[in-house]
Design a protein around this motif. Sequence first.
Motif, PDB file in Angstrom:
ATOM      1  N   TYR A 303       0.869  -1.172   0.000  1.00  0.00           N
ATOM      2  CA  TYR A 303       0.000   0.000   0.000  1.00  0.00           C
ATOM      3  C   TYR A 303       0.908   1.225   0.000  1.00  0.00           C
ATOM      4  CZ  TYR A 303       0.815  -0.618   5.077  1.00  0.00           C
ATOM      5  OH  TYR A 303       1.383  -0.808   6.312  1.00  0.00           O
ATOM      6  N   ARG A 304       0.578   2.196  -0.845  1.00  0.00           N
ATOM      7  CA  ARG A 304       1.432   3.372  -0.987  1.00  0.00           C
ATOM      8  C   ARG A 304       0.637   4.534  -1.570  1.00  0.00           C
ATOM      9  NH1 ARG A 304       1.151  -0.938  -4.891  1.00  0.00           N
ATOM     10  NH2 ARG A 304       2.211  -0.392  -6.828  1.00  0.00           N
ATOM     11  N   THR A 305       1.236   5.717  -1.514  1.00  0.00           N
ATOM     12  CA  THR A 305       0.603   6.915  -2.051  1.00  0.00           C
ATOM     13  C   THR A 305       1.591   7.653  -2.932  1.00  0.00           C
ATOM     14  OG1 THR A 305      -0.549   8.978  -1.501  1.00  0.00           O
ATOM     15  CG2 THR A 305       1.205   8.278   0.000  1.00  0.00           C
ATOM     16  N   GLN A 313      -3.292  13.737  -5.385  1.00  0.00           N
ATOM     17  CA  GLN A 313      -2.628  12.678  -4.643  1.00  0.00           C
ATOM     18  C   GLN A 313      -3.456  11.416  -4.775  1.00  0.00           C
ATOM     19  OE1 GLN A 313      -1.163  13.728  -0.789  1.00  0.00           O
ATOM     20  NE2 GLN A 313      -0.471  11.659  -0.284  1.00  0.00           N
ATOM     21  N   VAL A 314      -2.763  10.289  -4.970  1.00  0.00           N
ATOM     22  CA  VAL A 314      -3.411   8.999  -5.208  1.00  0.00           C
ATOM     23  C   VAL A 314      -2.948   8.005  -4.146  1.00  0.00           C
ATOM     24  CG1 VAL A 314      -3.687   7.083  -6.831  1.00  0.00           C
ATOM     25  CG2 VAL A 314      -3.528   9.433  -7.702  1.00  0.00           C
ATOM     26  N   TRP A 315      -3.907   7.245  -3.600  1.00  0.00           N
ATOM     27  CA  TRP A 315      -3.602   6.172  -2.657  1.00  0.00           C
ATOM     28  C   TRP A 315      -3.952   4.841  -3.305  1.00  0.00           C
ATOM     29  CZ3 TRP A 315      -4.967  10.964  -1.355  1.00  0.00           C
ATOM     30  CH2 TRP A 315      -4.298  11.582  -0.281  1.00  0.00           C
ATOM     31  N   TRP A 344      -2.464   3.842   8.577  1.00  0.00           N
ATOM     32  CA  TRP A 344      -1.619   4.561   7.615  1.00  0.00           C
ATOM     33  C   TRP A 344      -2.459   5.399   6.666  1.00  0.00           C
ATOM     34  CZ3 TRP A 344      -2.220   3.595   2.370  1.00  0.00           C
ATOM     35  CH2 TRP A 344      -1.359   4.308   1.522  1.00  0.00           C
ATOM     36  N   PHE A 345      -3.529   4.818   6.141  1.00  0.00           N
ATOM     37  CA  PHE A 345      -4.360   5.545   5.190  1.00  0.00           C
ATOM     38  C   PHE A 345      -4.984   6.773   5.839  1.00  0.00           C
ATOM     39  CE2 PHE A 345      -8.540   6.485   3.409  1.00  0.00           C
ATOM     40  CZ  PHE A 345      -8.157   6.840   2.117  1.00  0.00           C
ATOM     41  N   VAL A 360      -7.499   4.386  -4.937  1.00  0.00           N
ATOM     42  CA  VAL A 360      -7.562   3.306  -5.923  1.00  0.00           C
ATOM     43  C   VAL A 360      -7.553   1.978  -5.158  1.00  0.00           C
ATOM     44  CG1 VAL A 360      -6.538   2.262  -7.969  1.00  0.00           C
ATOM     45  CG2 VAL A 360      -6.326   4.731  -7.593  1.00  0.00           C
ATOM     46  N   THR A 361      -8.567   1.175  -5.390  1.00  0.00           N
ATOM     47  CA  THR A 361      -8.722  -0.091  -4.697  1.00  0.00           C
ATOM     48  C   THR A 361      -9.008  -1.185  -5.709  1.00  0.00           C
ATOM     49  OG1 THR A 361     -10.200  -1.331  -3.200  1.00  0.00           O
ATOM     50  CG2 THR A 361     -11.113   0.630  -4.219  1.00  0.00           C
TER      51      THR A 361
END
Length: 489
Positions: A303-305, A313-315, A344-345, A360-361
């Motif tokens: 998981y990252r951004t 900004q995108v997660w 974290w999110f 984004v999932t």
Amino acid sequence: MQTRRSFFKNIGWGIFSFSIFSQTPFSAFAKKLGITKKEPSVFFTTGFKLMEVTDHSVLVWTRVCKQAEPNPITHQRKETVFRHPIDFDETMPVNHMDGGVEVGHGFVQVLIRGRGKDWTSDWLEAMPENDFTIKATFDNLPSATSFQVFLRAKEELGSNEIQEVEGTFTTAPSPDQIVPVLFTTSTCQYFWSFDDEKRGFQSYDSMRAMKPDFFIQTGDYIYYDKPGPLAKNLEQARHKWHAMDAWPSLKDLFRQTPLYMMKDDHDLLKDDAHPASEAYGDLTFADGLKLWYQNVPLDQKPYRTIRWGKDLQVWMVEGREFRTPNPEPDGPEKSIWGKEQMDWFKESVEASDASFKILVTATPIVGPDRENKKDNHANSVYQQEGKELRKYLSAIPNLFVVNGDRHWQYVSNDLETGLMEFCSGPISDYHSQGWDADDYRPEHQFLRLKGGFLSVKVERVSGQAQITLAHRDVKGAVVHQQVFEKALG
């Protein structure tokens, strides 16, 4: 044995004659005069990927191959959804299979060039335990800078025979820069659902024509549990990656577009996979994780951004590694993300000052989904976390959800919270199924039972930050779009 260079020297034609003959296919002269030329022994048949680009870094990945082209497609396909191959022998050696690519030992060096400066890796050895893949990470790069990328491969370090390929990418702008940004996203691509017999998937060529700043693949990049072959051991599973990566449309997009990859169930093990899943044949969940990280070698958590200038900004969240097994009863402790990822999110999204935020999932959060599905936040089996997550996300101004996994395109507005979700749909029309095109629910703002991709554009219009989310067909034509201006909040 007489070489080409000694041939010209011996007959006394010198450099002038060499320059003339170098413009003409050498094989015609070699055949007449008995001169042999050693063929290359290593190739970049499955391309390379420019991954995890930030405003200061890039990860370059590739695989060493032993044949110049993948095996040809020889099987006909059924005229049904997914286009399964007809009379496919699941027991045949993988090196005989359609799309197969032999891989093997070699060395690779990566060079990137920008602003008059070079960054060069060591010669990296491609080893069998990593399926002959290598990665090279470059850091401390200038932001918003275009780079050329050069990859060289040789069979042995002392060899003078070198294969070369090249590409380009641009690092992200710094978080305070106001710049327009365009990215694309897609999901769900079974090898045999290709819609171009030579190129692979039309959607990839359509995306490349748009010249996006980056591309996010949201999972089910391959399907271990679909025939041609069913990947029930490591060798068959590796073949799935080799065959998919060798499609020209993918290779051509990836050589000039930064890529971020996410995983889902089918490219990890099998349908609805979770950490306690039983093995699929001889393939285990642990095997799937190992193969994933060989092909998507992240330098950080899954998981990252990413930040792309002032306005976006995108997660990207991980939905398979940390989840509570699907069959367990729903309740406050049952989770798809896990506590560490959820903390974290929340911390990172609340700290962000980007004009627009995209989550984004790999799987839906809003849906609606089919009643028989049991592995995402739109299903009853994770109802409590799904409900809490929708409530939390909807309270964040200018946040939208982009998801994969579902084989149809849609836009949904959650009736309870107003959270907006955009599903890209599958990569090709052949892969589209699972929903009734006439089943238009109250939460649907758009529904299309076809393939294609999603594009997201963020820009300033008359000084105001604006985002456009557009569903496109496989040719790139817009079939639906929605535009939002930054809301105050």
